[in-house]
Design a protein around this motif. Structure first.
Motif, PDB file in Angstrom:
ATOM      1  N   GLY A 175       0.696  -0.739  -0.209  1.00 35.85           N
ATOM      2  CA  GLY A 175      -0.635   0.074  -0.138  1.00 35.85           C
ATOM      3  C   GLY A 175       1.163   1.167  -0.247  1.00 35.85           C
ATOM      4  N   TYR A 176       1.505   0.936   0.274  1.00 34.18           N
ATOM      5  CA  TYR A 176       2.644   2.304  -0.299  1.00 34.18           C
ATOM      6  C   TYR A 176       2.807   2.900  -1.938  1.00 34.18           C
ATOM      7  N   SER A 177       2.803   4.256  -1.606  1.00 32.87           N
ATOM      8  CA  SER A 177       2.533   5.228  -2.606  1.00 32.87           C
ATOM      9  C   SER A 177       3.614   5.562  -3.285  1.00 32.87           C
ATOM     10  N   HIS A 178       3.687   5.737  -5.084  1.00 32.03           N
ATOM     11  CA  HIS A 178       5.038   5.431  -5.896  1.00 32.03           C
ATOM     12  C   HIS A 178       5.523   6.533  -5.439  1.00 32.03           C
ATOM     13  N   LYS A 179       5.307   7.846  -4.662  1.00 36.00           N
ATOM     14  CA  LYS A 179       6.255   8.240  -4.208  1.00 36.00           C
ATOM     15  C   LYS A 179       6.730   8.005  -2.932  1.00 36.00           C
ATOM     16  N   GLU A 180       6.614   7.423  -2.456  1.00 35.78           N
ATOM     17  CA  GLU A 180       7.114   6.687  -1.778  1.00 35.78           C
ATOM     18  C   GLU A 180       7.776   5.586  -1.560  1.00 35.78           C
ATOM     19  N   ILE A 181       7.631   5.065  -3.015  1.00 31.01           N
ATOM     20  CA  ILE A 181       8.303   4.176  -2.954  1.00 31.01           C
ATOM     21  C   ILE A 181       9.477   4.087  -3.998  1.00 31.01           C
ATOM     22  N   ALA A 182       9.824   5.486  -5.160  1.00 37.54           N
ATOM     23  CA  ALA A 182      10.206   6.219  -5.241  1.00 37.54           C
ATOM     24  C   ALA A 182      12.061   6.813  -4.083  1.00 37.54           C
ATOM     25  N   GLU A 183      11.032   6.645  -2.986  1.00 35.21           N
ATOM     26  CA  GLU A 183      11.842   7.418  -2.251  1.00 35.21           C
ATOM     27  C   GLU A 183      12.778   6.260  -1.430  1.00 35.21           C
ATOM     28  N   MET A 184      12.112   5.350  -1.128  1.00 40.03           N
ATOM     29  CA  MET A 184      12.513   4.349  -0.482  1.00 40.03           C
ATOM     30  C   MET A 184      14.096   3.641  -1.317  1.00 40.03           C
ATOM     31  N   LEU A 185      13.815   3.471  -2.645  1.00 48.03           N
ATOM     32  CA  LEU A 185      14.232   2.787  -4.081  1.00 48.03           C
ATOM     33  C   LEU A 185      14.776   3.809  -4.242  1.00 48.03           C
ATOM     34  N   ASP A 186      15.120   5.092  -4.102  1.00 46.55           N
ATOM     35  CA  ASP A 186      16.413   5.700  -4.862  1.00 46.55           C
ATOM     36  C   ASP A 186      15.679   6.012  -6.198  1.00 46.55           C
ATOM     37  N   ILE A 187      14.329   5.957  -6.789  1.00 48.48           N
ATOM     38  CA  ILE A 187      14.677   5.819  -8.102  1.00 48.48           C
ATOM     39  C   ILE A 187      13.714   6.358  -8.207  1.00 48.48           C
ATOM     40  N   GLN A 188      13.254   6.944  -9.449  1.00 47.36           N
ATOM     41  CA  GLN A 188      12.241   7.858  -9.838  1.00 47.36           C
ATOM     42  C   GLN A 188      10.807   7.583  -9.686  1.00 47.36           C
ATOM     43  N   GLU A 189       9.809   8.663  -9.212  1.00 46.15           N
ATOM     44  CA  GLU A 189       8.876   8.349  -9.222  1.00 46.15           C
ATOM     45  C   GLU A 189       7.987   7.878 -10.442  1.00 46.15           C
ATOM     46  N   SER A 190       8.477   8.068 -11.757  1.00 45.34           N
ATOM     47  CA  SER A 190       7.902   7.502 -12.630  1.00 45.34           C
ATOM     48  C   SER A 190       8.165   6.400 -13.217  1.00 45.34           C
ATOM     49  N   THR A 191       9.551   6.022 -12.470  1.00 45.58           N
ATOM     50  CA  THR A 191      10.127   4.160 -12.248  1.00 45.58           C
ATOM     51  C   THR A 191       8.827   3.715 -11.583  1.00 45.58           C
ATOM     52  N   SER A 192       8.920   4.216 -10.641  1.00 44.76           N
ATOM     53  CA  SER A 192       8.291   3.179  -9.808  1.00 44.76           C
ATOM     54  C   SER A 192       6.290   3.098 -10.852  1.00 44.76           C
ATOM     55  N   ARG A 193       6.064   3.947 -11.610  1.00 46.12           N
ATOM     56  CA  ARG A 193       5.260   3.692 -12.399  1.00 46.12           C
ATOM     57  C   ARG A 193       4.866   3.108 -13.329  1.00 46.12           C
ATOM     58  N   SER A 194       6.309   3.906 -14.188  1.00 48.02           N
ATOM     59  CA  SER A 194       6.533   2.001 -14.884  1.00 48.02           C
ATOM     60  C   SER A 194       7.304   0.813 -15.097  1.00 48.02           C
ATOM     61  N   GLN A 195       7.486   0.582 -13.603  1.00 45.09           N
ATOM     62  CA  GLN A 195       7.898  -0.400 -12.840  1.00 45.09           C
ATOM     63  C   GLN A 195       6.357  -1.866 -12.741  1.00 45.09           C
ATOM     64  N   PHE A 196       5.684  -0.310 -12.158  1.00 37.60           N
ATOM     65  CA  PHE A 196       4.280  -0.912 -11.499  1.00 37.60           C
ATOM     66  C   PHE A 196       3.794  -1.908 -12.835  1.00 37.60           C
ATOM     67  N   THR A 197       3.753  -0.448 -13.692  1.00 36.12           N
ATOM     68  CA  THR A 197       2.853  -1.322 -14.996  1.00 36.12           C
ATOM     69  C   THR A 197       3.331  -2.622 -15.784  1.00 36.12           C
ATOM     70  N   ARG A 198       4.537  -1.933 -15.845  1.00 31.39           N
ATOM     71  CA  ARG A 198       5.435  -3.631 -17.055  1.00 31.39           C
ATOM     72  C   ARG A 198       4.760  -4.887 -15.500  1.00 31.39           C
ATOM     73  N   ALA A 199       5.174  -4.402 -14.334  1.00 33.54           N
ATOM     74  CA  ALA A 199       5.177  -5.919 -13.358  1.00 33.54           C
ATOM     75  C   ALA A 199       3.610  -6.148 -13.564  1.00 33.54           C
ATOM     76  N   ARG A 200       2.536  -5.221 -13.743  1.00 35.44           N
ATOM     77  CA  ARG A 200       1.538  -6.090 -13.847  1.00 35.44           C
ATOM     78  C   ARG A 200       0.896  -6.504 -14.994  1.00 35.44           C
ATOM     79  N   THR A 201       1.605  -6.732 -16.318  1.00 35.85           N
ATOM     80  CA  THR A 201       1.422  -6.979 -17.723  1.00 35.85           C
ATOM     81  C   THR A 201       1.923  -8.474 -17.479  1.00 35.85           C
ATOM     82  N   MET A 202       3.318  -8.249 -17.172  1.00 33.84           N
ATOM     83  CA  MET A 202       4.062  -9.600 -17.827  1.00 33.84           C
ATOM     84  C   MET A 202       3.355 -10.377 -15.830  1.00 33.84           C
TER      85      MET A 202
END
Length: 193
Positions: free
Chosen positions: A140-167
């Motif tokens: 239940g973390y937001s993409h902003k929180e995930i980006a901070e945790m993983l040291d990535i961009q928020e847009s990277t979190s969103r795209s990784q999630f979208t690709r993960a869901r598709t895969m």
């Protein structure tokens, strides 16, 4: 032993209370770690590191919220730190890899879906995809929180999630856990981005 007694005992470094806390929460927390881990050994290492943090940081629990939720947050952060330390999160992922899976449109998963089967399929995802999917859709973390945790961009979190869901949808269809009716209709995971 009540949860309050266990916490009080752990604050006094009582080994019986620490064992009681471990016995009470380790099965659930191992399943949390297992979702992030590459294998069972990594999950057990994450669990051990997480409980060390729980025992050493228990004085910071302020009885605000549920104790199990506090333990779970420590486990999730321990898993993320473990992956960073092992440089497993930085493993490269072929972005075209998702294209080899069936693209499906948003609908609902059938109610008879077995949660264990889904977890096993999530574990097949590349580590970056799996991590973001777990953090966003399950923890239940937001993409902003995930980006901070993983040291990535928020847009990277969103795209990784979208690709993960598709895969993941493709894996579930291939394993016949969800149906892929003929034509363009298919079952899909209904995670909101």
């Amino acid at each position: 032993m009540t949860e309050e007694a266990i916490i009080t005992g752990c604050l006094q470094f009582d080994p019986i209370s620490q064992r009681a806390l471990y016995n009470k929460y380790s099965p659930k927390m191992l399943s949390v770690c297992y979702r992030f881990a590459h294998n069972r050994q990594d999950a057990e290492d994450m669990l051990q590191e997480g409980f060390i943090k729980v025992f050493t940081q228990i004085s910071s629990f302020e009885n605000k919220g549920v104790f199990e939720g506090w333990v779970r947050r420590i486990m999730v952060h321990t898993c993320i730190n473990f992956l960073k330390k092992q440089k497993k999160f930085s493993d490269s992922v072929d972005l075209n890899q998702a294209d080899q899976y069936i693209h499906v449109r948003e609908e609902a998963i059938p109610g008879i879906m077995q949660a264990k089967q889904v977890v096993e399929c999530i574990r097949l995802l590349p580590i970056g995809y799996k991590t973001v999917l777990n953090l966003f859709a399950i923890e239940g973390y937001s993409h902003k929180e995930i980006a901070e945790m993983l040291d990535i961009q928020e847009s990277t979190s969103r795209s990784q999630f979208t690709r993960a869901r598709t895969m993941l949808e493709g894996i579930l269809i291939r394993k016949k856990i969800i149906e892929n009716p003929a034509g363009d209709a298919a079952w899909a995971l209904n995670f909101n981005t």
